[in-house]
Write an enzyme that holds these catalytic residues in place. Structure first.
Site, PDB file in Angstrom:
ATOM      1  N   LYS A 206       0.827  -1.206   0.000  1.00 37.21           N
ATOM      2  CA  LYS A 206       0.000   0.000   0.000  1.00 37.21           C
ATOM      3  C   LYS A 206       0.860   1.254   0.000  1.00 37.21           C
ATOM      4  O   LYS A 206       0.633   2.184  -0.766  1.00 37.21           O
ATOM      5  CB  LYS A 206      -0.931  -0.004   1.217  1.00 37.21           C
ATOM      6  CG  LYS A 206      -1.935   1.147   1.228  1.00 37.21           C
ATOM      7  CD  LYS A 206      -2.797   1.148   2.486  1.00 37.21           C
ATOM      8  CE  LYS A 206      -3.712  -0.040   2.543  1.00 37.21           C
ATOM      9  NZ  LYS A 206      -4.655   0.024   3.699  1.00 37.21           N
ATOM     10  N   GLU A 212      10.088  -6.016   3.775  1.00 33.83           N
ATOM     11  CA  GLU A 212      10.279  -7.328   3.160  1.00 33.83           C
ATOM     12  C   GLU A 212       9.913  -7.304   1.676  1.00 33.83           C
ATOM     13  O   GLU A 212      10.631  -7.851   0.825  1.00 33.83           O
ATOM     14  CB  GLU A 212       9.416  -8.381   3.882  1.00 33.83           C
ATOM     15  CG  GLU A 212       9.731  -8.545   5.353  1.00 33.83           C
ATOM     16  CD  GLU A 212       8.859  -7.667   6.253  1.00 33.83           C
ATOM     17  OE1 GLU A 212       8.709  -8.008   7.436  1.00 33.83           O
ATOM     18  OE2 GLU A 212       8.344  -6.638   5.772  1.00 33.83           O
ATOM     19  N   GLY A 267      -5.340  -4.971   5.265  1.00 34.35           N
ATOM     20  CA  GLY A 267      -4.546  -5.920   4.489  1.00 34.35           C
ATOM     21  C   GLY A 267      -5.144  -7.306   4.429  1.00 34.35           C
ATOM     22  O   GLY A 267      -5.189  -7.933   3.368  1.00 34.35           O
ATOM     23  N   ARG A 268      -5.635  -7.801   5.555  1.00 34.44           N
ATOM     24  CA  ARG A 268      -6.160  -9.171   5.589  1.00 34.44           C
ATOM     25  C   ARG A 268      -7.549  -9.267   4.980  1.00 34.44           C
ATOM     26  O   ARG A 268      -8.106 -10.365   4.893  1.00 34.44           O
ATOM     27  CB  ARG A 268      -6.149  -9.709   7.013  1.00 34.44           C
ATOM     28  CG  ARG A 268      -6.861  -8.856   8.036  1.00 34.44           C
ATOM     29  CD  ARG A 268      -6.521  -9.327   9.460  1.00 34.44           C
ATOM     30  NE  ARG A 268      -7.050  -8.472  10.499  1.00 34.44           N
ATOM     31  CZ  ARG A 268      -6.461  -7.376  10.951  1.00 34.44           C
ATOM     32  NH1 ARG A 268      -5.323  -6.964  10.404  1.00 34.44           N
ATOM     33  NH2 ARG A 268      -6.989  -6.668  11.929  1.00 34.44           N
ATOM     34  N   GLU A 353      -4.852 -12.209  13.728  1.00 36.17           N
ATOM     35  CA  GLU A 353      -4.431 -10.811  13.680  1.00 36.17           C
ATOM     36  C   GLU A 353      -5.588  -9.888  14.031  1.00 36.17           C
ATOM     37  O   GLU A 353      -5.388  -8.812  14.600  1.00 36.17           O
ATOM     38  CB  GLU A 353      -3.878 -10.460  12.290  1.00 36.17           C
ATOM     39  CG  GLU A 353      -3.153  -9.123  12.244  1.00 36.17           C
ATOM     40  CD  GLU A 353      -2.373  -8.910  10.954  1.00 36.17           C
ATOM     41  OE1 GLU A 353      -1.148  -9.136  10.967  1.00 36.17           O
ATOM     42  OE2 GLU A 353      -2.989  -8.525   9.941  1.00 36.17           O
ATOM     43  N   HIS A 384      -4.171 -38.759   9.199  1.00 30.52           N
ATOM     44  CA  HIS A 384      -2.970 -39.568   9.388  1.00 30.52           C
ATOM     45  C   HIS A 384      -1.850 -38.765  10.038  1.00 30.52           C
ATOM     46  O   HIS A 384      -0.689 -39.177  10.000  1.00 30.52           O
ATOM     47  CB  HIS A 384      -2.503 -40.120   8.036  1.00 30.52           C
ATOM     48  CG  HIS A 384      -3.495 -41.055   7.416  1.00 30.52           C
ATOM     49  ND1 HIS A 384      -3.439 -42.423   7.589  1.00 30.52           N
ATOM     50  CD2 HIS A 384      -4.588 -40.813   6.651  1.00 30.52           C
ATOM     51  CE1 HIS A 384      -4.438 -42.992   6.942  1.00 30.52           C
ATOM     52  NE2 HIS A 384      -5.156 -42.037   6.367  1.00 30.52           N
ATOM     53  N   LYS A 512       9.022  -5.091  14.437  1.00 29.40           N
ATOM     54  CA  LYS A 512       9.550  -4.300  13.314  1.00 29.40           C
ATOM     55  C   LYS A 512      10.464  -3.193  13.815  1.00 29.40           C
ATOM     56  O   LYS A 512      11.522  -2.917  13.237  1.00 29.40           O
ATOM     57  CB  LYS A 512       8.395  -3.701  12.508  1.00 29.40           C
ATOM     58  CG  LYS A 512       7.556  -4.691  11.728  1.00 29.40           C
ATOM     59  CD  LYS A 512       6.467  -3.958  10.953  1.00 29.40           C
ATOM     60  CE  LYS A 512       5.594  -4.893  10.160  1.00 29.40           C
ATOM     61  NZ  LYS A 512       4.523  -4.178   9.426  1.00 29.40           N
TER      62      LYS A 512
END
Length: 549
Positions: A206, A212, A267-268, A353, A384, A512
């Site tokens: 954004k 990153e 964001g999510r 979050e 399994h 951060k």
């Protein structure tokens, strides 16, 4: 808003839970042949069966009363109406506007945002059509064959999950790749399998400053320029999903190929926006709009259905029941659908979050458990791996099972095997196996005496393990859109009841902030002493190991 633990219905539920602790679900089914009908519902092509939870009419009545006491209907209208319900950041929460199909305006600070939304969608259509048709060519005149999405968090998890889920609808000849980790291995391994002449990079940030994402984007840019021999190639091989025109331009991306989204899109919750560009490229805008239509259909159900017949509300209330009254600290999601392999990971961010909060809107400590740990993997693989814990472990793990009635790939009767496993697991979790039933089974197998008695305790299943099943005809773009919106609204409802802000994420900031100082120390030749002894020790050990290599 009020502390939910002080609601009269909350206190009644505590007493009710003590009564329910004595009850076995298998007996609830035996006493009520209509239990499935009583505790199941359909909405927008999805069947929710929640009858295999330890609930009665009284349970659901009291849970619904809690939602009413929390003024949930008002909160729903406040969100859809564009009010700034994300109070800590002073923002509206309008991912629903991105999929709004009504033609009605959606106002933020008195401005209708729908023309902006439709404008970006139109530009996405023009761009994706050009790439998919071969009209858009790379710097050397070749058509695009590979798309590399560079993002992190919601700019990665959503596109990854949806692209995988809708693989059946992807265009032949196009392949999607996703890079999110700052670990250079992910980017380098991706670059090793793509051709610079035919690769399109999407940088999703954004602010165009996410560390990153920008480090990975710069690495991809350097690789492209080196391979093609000119900076001019960047404009034909990079596009941006961002709002920062200056930084996008400085990177070398033509701002005509910058797709905006807004601060009222978290964001999510951003897969519905231009962050969904890699999805639209892979499946086409018609299918992307079907995804949005599915989300809108669930929005309309959520906004209009009474609470006791409202699918997101019911799922949210069941979560409150398990989390806050039965001390279930995790919630599992088991898609019996390989295409939904990344759905649990997507829901981890959406839920954890959003509701991983311990402070209420008014800055006070919460007095109950909030967001559970979300986890899961596709069935039958999970059977399994970790289903042993779910069936016979000491922890209570409520679970959602998701399964399609029809497969995109009907191969003999394999899908019926998948369905039977899904339904059998929920039945086994609910019923369990008593000591007497296990004894009869062992006797029939020919066991007797001490060997039978020794094995018997290991063959007992406690049952009473809660689960809900979401059944849908086939995993189409529209169905997937409805499923995503269903869980979005479930998370929102729980946040309203807990009186926490489901739309900020201050918890990700501290790490951060500290990383910058640690990075500078790692780049220095000096011995590190300014942190705690553990951090100093780890940093200095890194330097020693590097020096000795």
């Amino acid at each position: 808003m009020s502390d939910c633990t002080q609601f009269p219905a909350w206190k009644e539920l505590r007493d009710h839970k003590r009564d329910m602790a004595k009850i076995q679900m298998r007996f609830l089914f035996a006493e009520d042949p209509k239990r499935f009908k009583r505790f199941s519902m359909d909405a927008v092509g999805i069947l929710l069966d929640y009858s295999k939870n330890r609930i009665t009419n009284t349970t659901m009545r009291l849970l619904t009363q809690i939602a009413l006491d929390a003024e949930l209907p008002n909160a729903i209208e406040a969100m859809f109406g564009g009010e700034k319900i994300n109070r800590t950041e002073g923002r509206a929460v309008l991912h629903t506007a991105l999929r709004n199909q009504s033609g009605n305006p959606v106002l933020v600070d008195g401005e209708d945002v729908m023309p902006l939304v439709r404008g970006v969608l139109a530009r996405m259509r023009a761009f994706t059509d050009a790439v998919r048709s071969g009209e858009w060519l790379g710097h050397t005149g070749k058509r695009i064959t590979d798309i590399v999405n560079i993002g992190i968090g919601g700019s990665d998890l959503g596109p990854v999950m949806v692209t995988q889920a809708l693989t059946y609808y992807a265009q032949a000849g196009l392949k999607a790749h996703f890079v999110s980790n700052v670990d250079p291995s992910q980017m380098m391994e991706t670059l090793a399998v793509v051709n610079p002449e035919t690769t399109l990079f999407i940088v999703a940030s954004k602010t165009f400053s996410t560390p990153e994402t920008l480090l990975n984007a710069q690495a991809a840019r350097r690789w492209l320029v080196k391979q093609l021999g000119t900076e001019k190639a960047v404009a034909k091989h990079f596009v941006a999903v961002s709002t920062n025109t200056k930084k996008v331009q400085a990177f070398g991306i033509d701002t005509a190929n910058m797709f905006e989204f807004w601060d009222w899109v978290g964001g999510r919750y951003s897969i519905w926006s231009a962050v969904g560009l890699p999805v639209a490229l892979m499946i086409g805008m018609d299918n992307f709009e079907e995804l949005q239509a599915g989300g809108y259909a669930m929005d309309e159900h959520f906004r209009s259905a009474p609470l006791e017949k409202n699918m997101p509300v019911i799922m949210a209330l069941l979560g409150i029941w398990h989390n806050d009254f039965w001390n279930a600290d995790s919630h599992a999601v088991f898609p019996y659908d390989q295409y939904l392999g990344r759905f649990p990971a997507y829901l981890q961010q959406l839920d954890m979050e959003s509701n991983g909060k311990s402070v209420t809107f008014d800055g006070k400590q919460v007095h109950c458990q909030t967001g559970p740990i979300i986890w899961g993997e596709p069935g039958c693989n999970g059977q399994h791996a970790f289903f042993q814990l779910v069936h016979q472990g000491t922890r209570l793990v409520p679970a959602d099972f998701l399964v399609a009635v029809e497969s995109h790939h009907p191969v003999e009767h394999q899908h019926e095997v998948l369905l039977s496993n899904c339904f059998a697991q929920t039945k086994a979790l609910m019923r369990g196996k008593t000591r007497d039933e296990a004894r009869v089974e062992l006797i029939r197998a020919g066991m007797t005496g001490d060997s039978l008695e020794a094995l018997l305790p290991h063959k007992v299943f406690p049952g009473n393990r809660p689960s809900s099943t979401l059944l849908y005809r086939k995993l189409t773009p529209r169905t997937l859109g409805s499923l995503i919106a269903l869980y979005e609204h479930k998370v929102f409802v729980q946040g309203v009841i807990w009186n926490i802000n489901s739309f900020d994420q201050w918890g990700v900031e501290l790490g951060k902030q500290l990383a910058g100082a640690i990075e500078s120390g790692l780049l220095s030749d000096e011995r590190v002493t300014e942190h705690d002894s553990s951090t100093n020790g780890l940093m200095n050990a890194c330097k020693r190991m590097r020096a000795s290599s």
